[in-house]
Design an enzyme around this catalytic site. Structure first.
Site, short mmCIF file in Angstrom:
data_model
loop_
_atom_site.label_atom_id
_atom_site.label_comp_id
_atom_site.label_asym_id
_atom_site.label_seq_id
_atom_site.Cartn_x
_atom_site.Cartn_y
_atom_site.Cartn_z
CG HIS A 181 0.23 0.39 2.25
ND1 HIS A 181 0.69 -0.79 3.04
CD2 HIS A 181 0.18 1.33 3.22
CE1 HIS A 181 1.39 -0.76 4.08
NE2 HIS A 181 0.44 0.56 4.20
CG HIS A 212 6.41 5.15 0.89
ND1 HIS A 212 6.44 6.00 1.56
CD2 HIS A 212 6.25 4.61 1.62
CE1 HIS A 212 6.40 5.55 3.02
NE2 HIS A 212 6.11 4.51 2.34
O1 ACK Z 1 5.17 2.20 4.68
P1 ACK Z 1 3.95 2.36 5.32
O2 ACK Z 1 3.80 3.70 4.73
O3 ACK Z 1 4.70 2.63 7.03
O4 ACK Z 1 3.26 1.78 5.80
C1 ACK Z 1 3.00 1.66 7.19
C2 ACK Z 1 1.49 2.26 7.93
O5 ACK Z 1 1.74 3.68 8.43
C3 ACK Z 1 0.77 1.10 8.18
O6 ACK Z 1 1.83 0.94 9.89
C4 ACK Z 1 2.76 3.86 8.32
N1 ACK Z 1 3.20 4.22 9.75
C5 ACK Z 1 3.62 3.93 10.72
N2 ACK Z 1 3.74 4.87 11.41
C6 ACK Z 1 3.63 5.94 10.69
C7 ACK Z 1 3.64 7.04 11.40
N3 ACK Z 1 3.83 7.55 12.73
N4 ACK Z 1 3.66 8.25 9.85
C8 ACK Z 1 3.59 8.01 8.84
N5 ACK Z 1 3.56 6.68 8.68
C9 ACK Z 1 4.08 5.87 9.35
C10 ACK Z 1 3.42 3.00 8.23
#
Ligand code: ACK
Length: 219
Positions: free
Chosen positions: A70, A150
């Site tokens: 995703h 990303h």
């Molecule tokens: O790979 P990603 O973009 O990095 O997808 C997962 C999703 O949310 C579920 O965990 C993203 N994620 C986790 N913590 C944060 C945060 N503090 N800020 C932005 N994205 C986050 C993670």
């Protein structure tokens, strides 16, 4: 009884549909395999904690892969994160919810921490992108809106997937400053570049299109 309040999800994002997800996982697999065998890569393994000229199996190194591929737009932690209620209430978010979108992947990258795909958002897709997404993780720098977009493909042991977007911004920062990067030829249908500190980026000659659904993930 039903809850009166609408629930804010763990995060909002574009979720890659099954068929394209299988293909993207395979593309990622091929890239990691080819990079592992790529001579210039094998000569620069110190940043990965290995001795140069040895073989590092990147498929094993990035052993943690997301359950659903995703592209996160807004991480909300069920409403605990600042601005998440406001995001959930945005007109564009309500309108886009459960709709199909085609995302364009322009590059694949690896660092000693993460492997990911860079996503180039269209004007329409940018209406779903939070204003402060880049500032949130790199407050001192200025990036074009959507720079952090990303898809995480894998993370090294003990690395959280939130790191992938931060690593991508690091690449973009180096690109903005005309940072030293070495063009090392072609692999996997693109041009491979080495930046610094174990950062590698494959600029794809042809963008990869993936079908997605914009939605919330509740876990
Ligand atoms: O790979 P990603 O973009 O990095 O997808 C997962 C999703 O949310 C579920 O965990 C993203 N994620 C986790 N913590 C944060 C945060 N503090 N800020 C932005 N994205 C986050 C993670």
């Amino acid at each position: 009884p039903t809850l009166e309040k609408e629930l804010v999800p763990l995060y909002f994002g574009w979720f890659v549909m099954k068929r394209d997800e299988d293909t993207l996982r395979k593309t990622s697999h091929d890239f990691l395999e080819q990079l592992s065998n790529f001579k210039p890569f094998r000569k620069r393994l110190q940043e990965y904690g290995y001795e140069d000229k040895h073989k590092l199996d990147l498929l094993k190194y990035f052993g943690k892969t997301p359950n659903i591929l995703h592209c996160t737009t807004k991480y909300c932690d069920y409403g605990k994160v600042a601005g998440s209620e406001e995001y959930a209430k945005m007109e564009a978010v309500k309108k886009g919810y459960s709709k199909a979108y085609i995302l364009h992947i322009t590059a694949l990258f690896v660092t000693p921490r993460t492997a990911g795909a860079r996503v180039e958002l269209t004007e329409e897709q940018l209406t779903l992108w939070p204003q402060d997404a880049e500032k949130e993780v790199m407050p001192k720098d200025t990036f074009p809106k959507g720079s952090r977009a990303h898809i995480t493909l894998g993370t090294a042991a003990d690395v959280q997937d939130v790191q992938t977007g931060i690593d991508l911004l690091e690449f973009i920062k180096l690109q903005q400053s005309g940072g030293e990067k070495e063009d090392l030829g072609e692999i996997c249908g693109g041009k491979i570049y080495y930046y610094e500190n174990g950062m590698w980026m494959l600029n794809l000659s042809r963008k990869i299109e993936v079908k997605t659904i914009f939605s919330g993930y509740y876990g």
